[in-house]
Design an enzyme around this catalytic site. Structure first.
Site, PDB file in Angstrom:
ATOM      1  N   HIS A 113       0.815  -1.221   0.000  1.00  0.00           N
ATOM      2  CA  HIS A 113       0.000   0.000   0.000  1.00  0.00           C
ATOM      3  C   HIS A 113       0.847   1.269   0.000  1.00  0.00           C
ATOM      4  CE1 HIS A 113       0.455  -0.267   4.493  1.00  0.00           C
ATOM      5  NE2 HIS A 113       0.519   1.040   4.369  1.00  0.00           N
ATOM      6  N   ASP A 143       0.147  -7.639   1.453  1.00  0.00           N
ATOM      7  CA  ASP A 143       0.569  -6.247   1.578  1.00  0.00           C
ATOM      8  C   ASP A 143       2.094  -6.113   1.561  1.00  0.00           C
ATOM      9  OD1 ASP A 143       0.239  -3.522   1.750  1.00  0.00           O
ATOM     10  OD2 ASP A 143       0.104  -3.490   3.934  1.00  0.00           O
ATOM     11  N   SER A 216       4.821   2.278   8.032  1.00  0.00           N
ATOM     12  CA  SER A 216       4.420   1.150   7.195  1.00  0.00           C
ATOM     13  C   SER A 216       5.559   0.697   6.293  1.00  0.00           C
ATOM     14  CB  SER A 216       3.219   1.523   6.326  1.00  0.00           C
ATOM     15  OG  SER A 216       2.065   1.683   7.107  1.00  0.00           O
TER      16      SER A 216
END
Length: 481
Positions: A113, A143, A216
């Site tokens: 993402h 992911d 992230s």
């Protein structure tokens, strides 16, 4: 400068003496300085540009101004002006994320993402060098994305094993929260094997390490300086850290990375079952001494499970030698199995243990949509609080049912409502017996033993699920369906 008043000194001293008395000493706390100095240079900042996006992903802002009650309002007011405006990225959205180098020749791991829909990806190292990265591949289900920069002799991390982690163990994250590069935060492992609603194929590591937007894709280290996970998600009601962070185990990451590097895509094993958790009430109906395993609510026609003989109502207890404690344990085990391999399934069927061998196929893309429920009609409810009817030919086409089942038109107060049944559900099986029609359901209900929960298989939309249904006395069971 702030000073602590002297009257606090006795309380502070008492805390120190308490720790000393219990054998807990300050020297036992971990020192992360060597770890950060050694492996910090292998952690990178990632910025990706997407045209006409004016927000930082994860902030939840729909325009350039944050509301005053936002937990990030003071942060942006302090750095970007009194109006709390988001920083101007010159017409391009800058997805601030993190990543880490797994090879000296420039392979970088991050979250999918972070680089989704990116037109240009910039990888920035701790010594301020910048590289334009290309995407080798990305896997949305896990992911994980693999990037490549054109460079040599770069620092790299050391890969560890998440399977060896213990709950309570210290871990360290390095990343770029809110764009602040190479920030280190520490905490402990809170739990292992967590299943999240939107992520079926990742057994997440839960930690209390402070993770925020921008972390992230960054690495999670153990005390040996080995990467044991990739920080991916947080649970938050505010947009900021609240003590619940989730990392993808490194075994899952490296399996995805290897497939992306060698074949550009990721394949996963597929069993072909829809499953649910076994609750305490359902455990009793399926002759289990305690809740455990994955309850099969539906078997996909033509799937490996169907070919192997798996049936709705089976409780899968072990897959390929691995225990299935909850339903969330099964998808990652199946997903990481190789397509074309044979796996042994140990299950419970009507209280009896059974072993089956299944030939795994490749997980297909799921394009199935929910079906809408038909409109209810006025009828009297039965003793368990249900208004039922036989399915019409049109309704069978909508629910893709060739035969069997009864439609729930209304749910009144009573055992059915307490169990969670809804109008529009289709009852397919009652206490392990397939329901042929409304008359057959009345017979099964009348014959059911009072005060004992039975498992009822329900189709809701395109999915199926078991519900534990309490059976009352039979006095009014046959009234007015």
């Amino acid at each position: 400068m702030h000073f602590v008043p002297s009257f606090f000194a006795p309380a502070w001293l008492g805390v120190v003496l308490l720790f000393a008395g219990t054998g807990v000493r300050a020297e036992s706390l971990p020192d992360f300085t060597v770890l950060v100095e050694t492996f910090g240079p292998a952690v990178v900042n990632i910025s990706s540009s997407q045209s006409d996006h004016g927000e930082i992903p994860g902030m939840g802002a729909e325009d350039d101004t944050l509301p005053e009650d936002s937990p990030l309002y003071d942060f942006f007011r302090r750095f970007f002006g009194d109006e709390g405006e988001m920083p101007d990225f010159g017409g391009e959205g800058r997805s601030l994320g993190s990543g880490f180098l797994i090879s000296s020749d420039g392979y970088v791991v991050t979250n999918s993402h972070v680089v989704e829909m990116a037109e240009e990806i910039i990888v920035r190292t701790s010594d301020r060098r910048e590289f334009v990265a290309s995407v080798i591949g990305a896997d949305e289900r896990s992911d994980i994305a693999l990037l490549k920069v054109d460079a040599q002799d770069l620092p790299q991390v050391e890969i560890g094993q998440a399977a060896n982690l213990k709950v309570g163990e210290w871990v360290l994250a390095i990343g770029s929260p809110f764009g602040f590069e190479h920030s280190a935060t520490a905490g402990i492992v809170s739990a292992k094997g967590r299943s999240l609603p939107s992520e079926n194929y990742v057994p997440f590591i839960q930690t209390d390490v402070a993770i925020n937007p921008g972390n992230s894709g960054g690495p999670l280290f153990n005390l040996d300086g080995q990467v044991i996970g990739v920080n991916s998600q947080i649970y938050s009601r505010t947009g900021g850290f609240m003590g619940l962070s989730f990392a993808i185990p490194i075994e899952v990451v490296m399996d995805v990375v290897e497939q992306l590097r060698t074949q550009g895509r990721v394949t996963r094993g597929w069993l072909g079952v829809l499953i649910q958790d076994v609750t305490r009430e359902l455990a009793e109906t399926f002759a289990l001494t305690r809740p455990r395993g994955a309850l099969v609510a539906q078997v996909v026609p033509g799937s490996p499970a169907a070919a192997a003989g798996v049936l709705a109502g089976d409780v899968i207890l072990r897959f390929d030698g691995q225990d299935v404690v909850t339903s969330g344990d099964l998808p990652p085990l199946v997903g990481m199995a190789k397509v074309g391999d044979k796996a042994k399934i140990e299950l419970l069927r009507q209280g009896q243990p059974l072993s089956l061998e299944v030939l795994l196929a490749e997980l297909p893309e799921n394009g199935q949509e929910e079906l809408s429920a038909p409109l209810p009609e006025e009828t009297a409810a039965n003793a368990i609080g249900l208004v039922l009817s036989d399915l019409t030919a049109e309704q069978r086409d909508r629910f893709e049912l060739a035969e069997g089942g009864v439609l729930i038109e209304e749910v009144a107060s009573g055992p059915a409502a307490q169990a969670g049944l809804r109008p529009g559900d289709v009852i397919l099986a009652f206490d392990g017996v397939d329901v042929r029609d409304l008359a057959h359901f009345r017979e099964l209900l009348a014959a059911a033993e009072p005060a004992r929960p039975v498992a009822v298989l329900i189709q809701r939309g395109a999915g199926r699920m078991f519900y534990p249904l309490g059976i009352p006395d039979h006095d009014e069971t046959a009234n007015g369906d």
